[in-house]
Write an enzyme that holds these catalytic residues in place. Structure first.
Site, PDB file in Angstrom:
ATOM      1  N   ASP A   1       9.366   2.784  -0.359  1.00 10.78           N
ATOM      2  CA  ASP A   1       8.327   3.417   0.454  1.00 10.78           C
ATOM      3  C   ASP A   1       8.607   3.033   1.907  1.00 10.78           C
ATOM      4  OD1 ASP A   1       6.135   4.062   1.951  1.00 10.78           O
ATOM      5  OD2 ASP A   1       4.650   3.317   0.516  1.00 10.78           O
TER       6      ASP A   1
ATOM      7  N   TYR B   1       0.862  -1.188   0.000  1.00 14.62           N
ATOM      8  CA  TYR B   1       0.000   0.000   0.000  1.00 14.62           C
ATOM      9  C   TYR B   1       0.894   1.232   0.000  1.00 14.62           C
ATOM     10  CZ  TYR B   1      -3.517   3.383   1.656  1.00 14.62           C
ATOM     11  OH  TYR B   1      -4.358   4.466   1.784  1.00 14.62           O
TER      12      TYR B   1
ATOM     13  N   LYS C   1       4.371   8.855   8.883  1.00  8.29           N
ATOM     14  CA  LYS C   1       4.269   8.255  10.219  1.00  8.29           C
ATOM     15  C   LYS C   1       5.343   8.771  11.194  1.00  8.29           C
ATOM     16  CE  LYS C   1       1.906   4.307   8.212  1.00  8.29           C
ATOM     17  NZ  LYS C   1       0.526   4.299   8.608  1.00  8.29           N
TER      18      LYS C   1
END
Ligand code: PLP
Length: 426
Positions: free
Chosen positions: A239, A144, A267
């Site tokens: 990522d 994702y 994050k």
């Protein structure tokens, strides 16, 4: 456990918020039941609106690596707020965070701040396309990269296929430029490159995926992916939205000793405030506006309050590197404890763990990619999730999500968690 107030709030939330939540996985759809509304948290403990307490294994899906309301982070945010919440103009805090990222992460000369992991990933592929002057990208099934159109693509069964959008609203044209293959399957990567000569701008990968549960790359996989990308003049994008500053100060790049051409963050970089970033070598990053032709912008990008939160979080990690070995030791203890208990109950299971990321899959096959993750028994997972929740343990409400440990998790919390697993009737 009385959760009447959460139920009431969830009813009310649905009046004016689609599905009652602002991000789908919060709605507990894959485990059933109703989401819990929280009012505060300290360290590793969450408190819901009824005053019930839970040990937190989500850590806000990763950002709260230091635990909730960590005093230094809170203080930095409070100080920043007093000087205005936004200028829409440069501040020195942006330089400080950029310098920290470049110091901690290997191979990054320049970094652009954005507001989320999605923005970071969508900007990184635009930059890769602008830099290479090619259109297609490769992603892995089950990875994702946020909700931008190019990433909401499902692979067909079997070998690599042209992308098919798995959300209405994503156009066929966009989907056709996203090619997909299975994680840990180097032959598929080779095949896609050979089927699309001179067309692939970049390959984007979660180097340690956390979005199909936690998955560990097989020996040599990431290095081979890099070699193939470079042989085809495509950029490799790591990522590291989940793994960055979490698995090591320099993320997977440092842990596995492999640098990517572009790296995306989210994050932990914001310590619980909305921050994302993408960075890489000067020659590539200088393609970004205003120096270069690839446009990307943001009213609140580099926001001073968010920067203060990110700086204090990263600085704390830099000053206290023992956090990483301590998190790993806690995760190993959980893995060992849970394994022993589930074995004694004759359960079929696999636990994947790396550093502070961990996931329990109820299956008798090794979990190496999306297909093997999808074979997990979701009925058992659902019961396990609700059993743990009712015992005050807050796990991700989906078998496809990694657990994220935080530094405030103590031996007592781990013991309570293992005691709860022990009471699970499989
Ligand atoms: N990349 C990865 C690996 C993620 O796990 C996520 C979110 O969970 C994203 C990108 C998107 O980040 P955000 O939710 O901040 O947009």
């Amino acid at each position: 456990m009385d959760r009447a107030k959460s139920k009431e709030l969830f009813q009310k939330a649905q009046n004016h918020i689609p599905g009652g939540v602002n991000s789908p996985v919060r709605a507990f759809k894959s485990v059933g039941g109703q989401p819990i509304f929280f009012q505060k948290a300290k360290g590793a403990i969450l408190e819901d609106v009824n005053g019930n307490e839970y040990i937190d294994y989500i850590s806000s899906w990763g950002p709260m690596i230091l635990g909730h309301a960590q005093p230094q982070v809170v203080q930095a945010i409070q100080k920043a707020v007093e000087n205005s919440t936004s200028f829409g103009a440069p501040t020195s805090a942006e330089i400080d965070l950029a310098e920290l990222v470049c110091k901690m992460a290997p191979g990054i000369d320049k970094v652009r701040m954005v507001n989320s992991g999605t923005e970071a990933c969508m900007s990184a592929i635009r930059l890769a396309r602008g830099f290479t002057k090619k259109d297609k990208i490769i992603k892995f099934e089950g990875c994702y990269h946020g909700h931008a159109d190019s990433f909401l693509i499902k692979a067909g069964s079997g070998a690599s296929t042209l992308g098919i959008p798995n959300s209405p609203g994503v156009t066929k044209g966009v989907a056709e430029d996203t090619l997909t293959c299975s994680f840990n399957n180097i032959e598929q990567v080779e095949e896609i490159f050979s089927q699309n000569p001179n067309q692939i701008a970049a390959l984007i990968i979660e180097p340690v995926p956390g979005n199909m549960g936690c998955i560990i790359p097989q020996d040599g996989f990431l290095q081979k992916v890099k070699t193939i990308c470079h042989a085809n003049d495509a950029l490799l994008i790591f990522d590291e939205v989940m793994t960055g500053f979490r698995l090591a100060p320099g993320g997977v790049q440092e842990l596995f000793g492999i640098t990517a051409d572009l790296v995306t963050y989210g994050k932990v970089i914001g310590g619980g405030m909305p921050v994302g970033a993408y960075g890489g070598r000067t020659e590539i990053m200088d393609y970004v506006a205003p120096d270069g032709p690839v446009y990307q912008a943001g009213t609140l990008s580099g926001n001073p309050v968010a920067m203060a939160s990110g700086i204090s979080t990263l600085q704390f990690l830099l000053d206290n590197p023992e956090i990483y070995s301590s998190l790993n030791a806690k995760a190993l203890k959980l893995k060992k404890g849970i394994s022993e208990i589930l074995k004694s109950k004759n359960a079929d299971f696999r636990i994947n763990q790396l550093g502070s990321m961990l996931s329990v899959h109820f299956t008798n096959e090794d979990v190496l990619d999306f297909d093997s993750a999808a074979k997990g028994n979701n009925e058992i997972f659902k019961r396990f999730f609700h059993h743990m929740l009712n015992n005050g343990i807050y796990l991700p409400p989906s078998a496809f999500e990694s657990w994220f440990l935080n530094d405030a998790l103590s031996e007592i919390h781990i013991k309570k968690t293992l005691d709860a697993v022990d009471r699970f009737d499989i």
